[in-house]
Design a protein around this motif. Structure first.
Motif, PDB file in Angstrom:
ATOM      1  N   GLN A 118      -7.728  -1.187  -9.904  1.00 18.45           N
ATOM      2  CA  GLN A 118      -6.347  -0.839  -9.568  1.00 18.45           C
ATOM      3  C   GLN A 118      -5.900  -1.518  -8.282  1.00 18.45           C
ATOM      4  OE1 GLN A 118      -5.778   3.265  -8.428  1.00 18.45           O
ATOM      5  NE2 GLN A 118      -3.676   3.295  -9.131  1.00 18.45           N
ATOM      6  N   GLY A 119      -4.827  -2.295  -8.348  1.00 15.97           N
ATOM      7  CA  GLY A 119      -4.297  -2.979  -7.178  1.00 15.97           C
ATOM      8  C   GLY A 119      -3.024  -2.326  -6.671  1.00 15.97           C
ATOM      9  N   TYR A 120      -3.183  -1.146  -6.092  1.00 18.48           N
ATOM     10  CA  TYR A 120      -2.040  -0.424  -5.517  1.00 18.48           C
ATOM     11  C   TYR A 120      -2.081  -0.483  -3.986  1.00 18.48           C
ATOM     12  CZ  TYR A 120      -0.112   1.876  -9.713  1.00 18.48           C
ATOM     13  OH  TYR A 120       0.520   2.145 -10.906  1.00 18.48           O
ATOM     14  N   SER A 121      -3.121   0.104  -3.394  1.00 19.86           N
ATOM     15  CA  SER A 121      -3.166   0.250  -1.941  1.00 19.86           C
ATOM     16  C   SER A 121      -3.285  -1.094  -1.234  1.00 19.86           C
ATOM     17  CB  SER A 121      -4.354   1.130  -1.536  1.00 19.86           C
ATOM     18  OG  SER A 121      -4.182   2.442  -2.004  1.00 19.86           O
ATOM     19  N   GLU A 122      -2.640  -1.165  -0.079  1.00 20.65           N
ATOM     20  CA  GLU A 122      -2.713  -2.326   0.806  1.00 20.65           C
ATOM     21  C   GLU A 122      -3.003  -1.834   2.209  1.00 20.65           C
ATOM     22  OE1 GLU A 122       0.637  -4.898  -1.725  1.00 20.65           O
ATOM     23  OE2 GLU A 122       0.871  -4.608   0.438  1.00 20.65           O
ATOM     24  N   PRO A 123      -3.345  -2.724   3.136  1.00 23.42           N
ATOM     25  CA  PRO A 123      -3.646  -2.276   4.499  1.00 23.42           C
ATOM     26  C   PRO A 123      -2.541  -1.414   5.111  1.00 23.42           C
ATOM     27  CG  PRO A 123      -4.343  -4.536   4.232  1.00 23.42           C
ATOM     28  CD  PRO A 123      -3.643  -4.165   2.967  1.00 23.42           C
ATOM     29  N   GLY A 124      -1.287  -1.680   4.774  1.00 22.46           N
ATOM     30  CA  GLY A 124      -0.190  -0.870   5.300  1.00 22.46           C
ATOM     31  C   GLY A 124       0.518  -0.055   4.247  1.00 22.46           C
ATOM     32  N   SER A 125      -0.052   0.034   3.045  1.00 20.48           N
ATOM     33  CA  SER A 125       0.591   0.741   1.937  1.00 20.48           C
ATOM     34  C   SER A 125      -0.453   1.533   1.168  1.00 20.48           C
ATOM     35  CB  SER A 125       1.272  -0.250   0.986  1.00 20.48           C
ATOM     36  OG  SER A 125       2.196  -1.052   1.667  1.00 20.48           O
ATOM     37  N   GLY A 126      -0.604   2.795   1.560  1.00 15.47           N
ATOM     38  CA  GLY A 126      -1.540   3.654   0.860  1.00 15.47           C
ATOM     39  C   GLY A 126      -0.776   4.648   0.015  1.00 15.47           C
ATOM     40  N   SER A 127      -0.517   5.822   0.591  1.00 11.61           N
ATOM     41  CA  SER A 127       0.265   6.817  -0.140  1.00 11.61           C
ATOM     42  C   SER A 127       1.722   6.386  -0.259  1.00 11.61           C
ATOM     43  CB  SER A 127       0.172   8.164   0.581  1.00 11.61           C
ATOM     44  OG  SER A 127      -1.154   8.639   0.567  1.00 11.61           O
ATOM     45  N   ASP A 128       2.204   5.549   0.660  1.00 13.18           N
ATOM     46  CA  ASP A 128       3.581   5.057   0.614  1.00 13.18           C
ATOM     47  C   ASP A 128       3.619   3.729  -0.136  1.00 13.18           C
ATOM     48  OD1 ASP A 128       6.240   4.481   1.001  1.00 13.18           O
ATOM     49  OD2 ASP A 128       6.001   3.877   3.100  1.00 13.18           O
ATOM     50  N   LEU A 129       3.567   3.797  -1.458  1.00 10.58           N
ATOM     51  CA  LEU A 129       3.489   2.576  -2.255  1.00 10.58           C
ATOM     52  C   LEU A 129       4.785   1.777  -2.243  1.00 10.58           C
ATOM     53  CD1 LEU A 129       1.441   3.816  -5.337  1.00 10.58           C
ATOM     54  CD2 LEU A 129       0.697   2.280  -3.518  1.00 10.58           C
ATOM     55  N   ALA A 130       5.870   2.410  -1.832  1.00  9.15           N
ATOM     56  CA  ALA A 130       7.136   1.665  -1.783  1.00  9.15           C
ATOM     57  C   ALA A 130       7.101   0.556  -0.743  1.00  9.15           C
ATOM     58  CB  ALA A 130       8.296   2.616  -1.483  1.00  9.15           C
ATOM     59  N   SER A 131       6.126   0.612   0.166  1.00  4.43           N
ATOM     60  CA  SER A 131       6.036  -0.405   1.216  1.00  4.43           C
ATOM     61  C   SER A 131       5.126  -1.575   0.835  1.00  4.43           C
ATOM     62  CB  SER A 131       5.540   0.232   2.519  1.00  4.43           C
ATOM     63  OG  SER A 131       4.237   0.767   2.350  1.00  4.43           O
ATOM     64  N   VAL A 132       4.797  -1.699  -0.446  1.00  8.12           N
ATOM     65  CA  VAL A 132       3.944  -2.797  -0.919  1.00  8.12           C
ATOM     66  C   VAL A 132       4.502  -4.141  -0.467  1.00  8.12           C
ATOM     67  CG1 VAL A 132       3.351  -4.080  -3.010  1.00  8.12           C
ATOM     68  CG2 VAL A 132       2.902  -1.635  -2.886  1.00  8.12           C
ATOM     69  N   LYS A 133       3.610  -5.011   0.063  1.00  8.22           N
ATOM     70  CA  LYS A 133       4.041  -6.306   0.586  1.00  8.22           C
ATOM     71  C   LYS A 133       3.525  -7.494  -0.220  1.00  8.22           C
ATOM     72  CE  LYS A 133       4.698  -4.845   5.388  1.00  8.22           C
ATOM     73  NZ  LYS A 133       4.609  -3.401   5.091  1.00  8.22           N
ATOM     74  N   THR A 134       2.557  -7.286  -1.088  1.00 10.82           N
ATOM     75  CA  THR A 134       2.073  -8.385  -1.932  1.00 10.82           C
ATOM     76  C   THR A 134       3.244  -8.925  -2.762  1.00 10.82           C
ATOM     77  OG1 THR A 134      -0.159  -7.503  -2.058  1.00 10.82           O
ATOM     78  CG2 THR A 134       0.515  -8.994  -3.816  1.00 10.82           C
ATOM     79  N   THR A 135       3.473 -10.218  -2.687  1.00  6.85           N
ATOM     80  CA  THR A 135       4.644 -10.799  -3.342  1.00  6.85           C
ATOM     81  C   THR A 135       4.265 -11.542  -4.620  1.00  6.85           C
ATOM     82  OG1 THR A 135       4.433 -12.837  -2.044  1.00  6.85           O
ATOM     83  CG2 THR A 135       5.843 -11.078  -1.143  1.00  6.85           C
ATOM     84  N   ALA A 136       5.229 -11.577  -5.525  1.00  5.24           N
ATOM     85  CA  ALA A 136       5.099 -12.366  -6.753  1.00  5.24           C
ATOM     86  C   ALA A 136       6.404 -13.120  -6.944  1.00  5.24           C
ATOM     87  CB  ALA A 136       4.818 -11.465  -7.949  1.00  5.24           C
ATOM     88  N   VAL A 137       6.353 -14.437  -6.811  1.00  3.14           N
ATOM     89  CA  VAL A 137       7.544 -15.285  -6.896  1.00  3.14           C
ATOM     90  C   VAL A 137       7.521 -16.028  -8.233  1.00  3.14           C
ATOM     91  CG1 VAL A 137       8.814 -17.180  -5.839  1.00  3.14           C
ATOM     92  CG2 VAL A 137       7.604 -15.510  -4.387  1.00  3.14           C
ATOM     93  N   ARG A 138       8.615 -15.934  -8.961  1.00  2.00           N
ATOM     94  CA  ARG A 138       8.661 -16.586 -10.273  1.00  2.00           C
ATOM     95  C   ARG A 138       8.686 -18.109 -10.114  1.00  2.00           C
ATOM     96  NH1 ARG A 138       9.975 -14.541 -15.515  1.00  2.00           N
ATOM     97  NH2 ARG A 138       9.464 -16.256 -16.948  1.00  2.00           N
ATOM     98  N   ASP A 139       7.821 -18.768 -10.901  1.00  2.00           N
ATOM     99  CA  ASP A 139       7.731 -20.229 -10.893  1.00  2.00           C
ATOM    100  C   ASP A 139       7.581 -20.685 -12.335  1.00  2.00           C
ATOM    101  OD1 ASP A 139       7.413 -22.902 -10.105  1.00  2.00           O
ATOM    102  OD2 ASP A 139       5.234 -22.670  -9.929  1.00  2.00           O
TER     103      ASP A 139
END
Length: 398
Positions: A126-147
């Motif tokens: 599961q790729g949900y949590s990030e160093p600054g986004s645990g319970s607050d998933l709305a703050s996810v910073k991993t980006t996906a740019v369409r190419d």
């Protein structure tokens, strides 16, 4: 709610019990009952046995290759498996991403992924949590740019359980930075063998390699691996988390561990009497058992709602909070029951079956590791503090 099982349901219980007794490998059972470390191969063998029986997807609809069981049948199955010492079903594929693919995925995604999840041939993380986004998933910073016909993904995921074994990861990624945070998130399925993915272990305080950091650097993901619609991932994430929090309750596992606690308390002595006869200790066991019965009733209500195709509501948060508290309370009493024998923690010795003169009884060897590992339960799947906020908002309107 009628809590008495029908004759047909009791017959189903006997069927499950007979199957588990015949099909569960003795070495796996030994590890589970005694709290020892399970490897990927152990989980794969058990999932393969279930799949061969046609029970690999106990919570799946029959149209997707599942059992099509009722809520009561699913409950009985999980209870009997846990009681017999079967390993838990690794949830990331069967119980988490699969329901999302069934509900929101394309027909092509369903055909591609569901059979391999069911058989255990492909493992997920599961790729949900990030160093600054645990319970607050709305703050996810991993980006996906369409190419063109792909997305280019960059970012970092953390606390990724069993990523070192996983073939695929389901990720929350940010596809729009100009809108409200919840509206700019998408749900991607990513092959862990893709160039640009690096998995780094995180060794937890019990000495185990269970969780990881996952780095994604210019990872090219086919656009066909987008689940549902772009920027609608928040909806799918909430759907998945409802299922995850329900599963975390672990009623069957808690029952098995409570029975283990009683056995150990009957063997350990205090002032010349079995510890289980100590009024204070037995009162704490009784309180756990009372809480577990109450939680079990709530769990049955949630399962009944799921059968009527209603997503878990605030009850899922109640299950998550109380279920994790009960499991943690049991590990606390287990370590207290054996006293100083719970202190040594040598994972290499445990794995080799070593039992030295000063190590105490065999059942005491893994208790410190189990206690330390269970501290995580109140954090993952959305911390218990966050769950209390959800309950306050959804039930109390605060």
């Amino acid at each position: 709610m009628n809590l008495n099982f029908t004759a047909e349901e009791q017959g189903f219980r006997r069927q499950v019990r007979e199957f588990v007794a015949k099909s569960l490998p003795a070495d796996i059972q030994h590890k589970v009952v005694n709290g020892l470390i399970l490897e990927r191969y152990d989980y794969v063998r058990w999932q393969a046995a279930l799949h061969e029986q046609g029970w690999g997807g106990s919570s799946w609809a029959s149209e997707f290759g599942g059992t099509g069981w009722s809520a009561v049948q699913k409950y009985i199955f999980e209870e009997e498996c846990a009681a017999a010492g079967a390993p838990r079903i690794i949830p990331f594929g069967v119980k988490m991403v699969a329901p999302v693919i069934m509900a929101f995925g394309s027909a092509a995604q369903q055909q591609r992924f569901l059979p391999n999840i069911l058989s255990g041939q492909e493992w997920w993380c599961q790729g949900y949590s990030e160093p600054g986004s645990g319970s607050d998933l709305a703050s996810v910073k991993t980006t996906a740019v369409r190419d063109g016909d792909a997305y280019i993904v960059n970012g970092q995921k953390t606390w990724t359980t069993q990523a070192q074994y996983a073939d695929w990861i389901f990720c929350l990624v940010r596809t729009d930075t100009e809108v409200k945070p919840q509206r700019g998130i998408s749900f991607l399925l990513i092959d862990m063998k893709s160039p640009g993915i690096t998995v780094r272990p995180i060794i937890t305080m019990d000495g185990a390699h269970e969780v990881n950091e996952v780095w994604l650097e210019n990872v090219r993901v086919p656009a066909e691996n987008l689940v549902g619609q772009e920027n609608q991932g928040w909806t799918y994430a909430k759907f998945l988390l409802g299922h995850e929090r329900t599963n975390i309750a672990g009623i069957g596992i808690a029952k098995r561990e409570l029975a283990r606690l009683k056995r150990i308390a009957a063997l350990e002595m205090k002032n010349g009497k079995p510890l289980i006869k100590d009024p204070l200790f037995s009162a704490r066991i009784a309180q756990i058992e009372i809480d577990l019965v109450a939680l079990e009733i709530t769990n049955l209500r949630v399962l009944s709602a799921e059968e009527q195709r209603r997503a878990p509501g605030p009850e899922a948060s109640i299950l998550k909070i109380k279920g994790t508290e009960i499991q943690q309370a049991i590990t606390e009493l287990l370590t207290q029951a054996v006293g100083s024998y719970a202190l040594p923690l040598r994972r290499e010795a445990m794995a080799a079956g070593y039992q030295g003169e000063m190590a105490g009884p065999f059942y005491a060897t893994p208790l410190a590791a189990n206690y330390l590992n269970m501290r995580k339960l109140s954090i993952y799947g959305g911390s218990n503090e966050i769950q209390k906020n959800i309950i306050a908002q959804m039930i109390l309107g605060l």
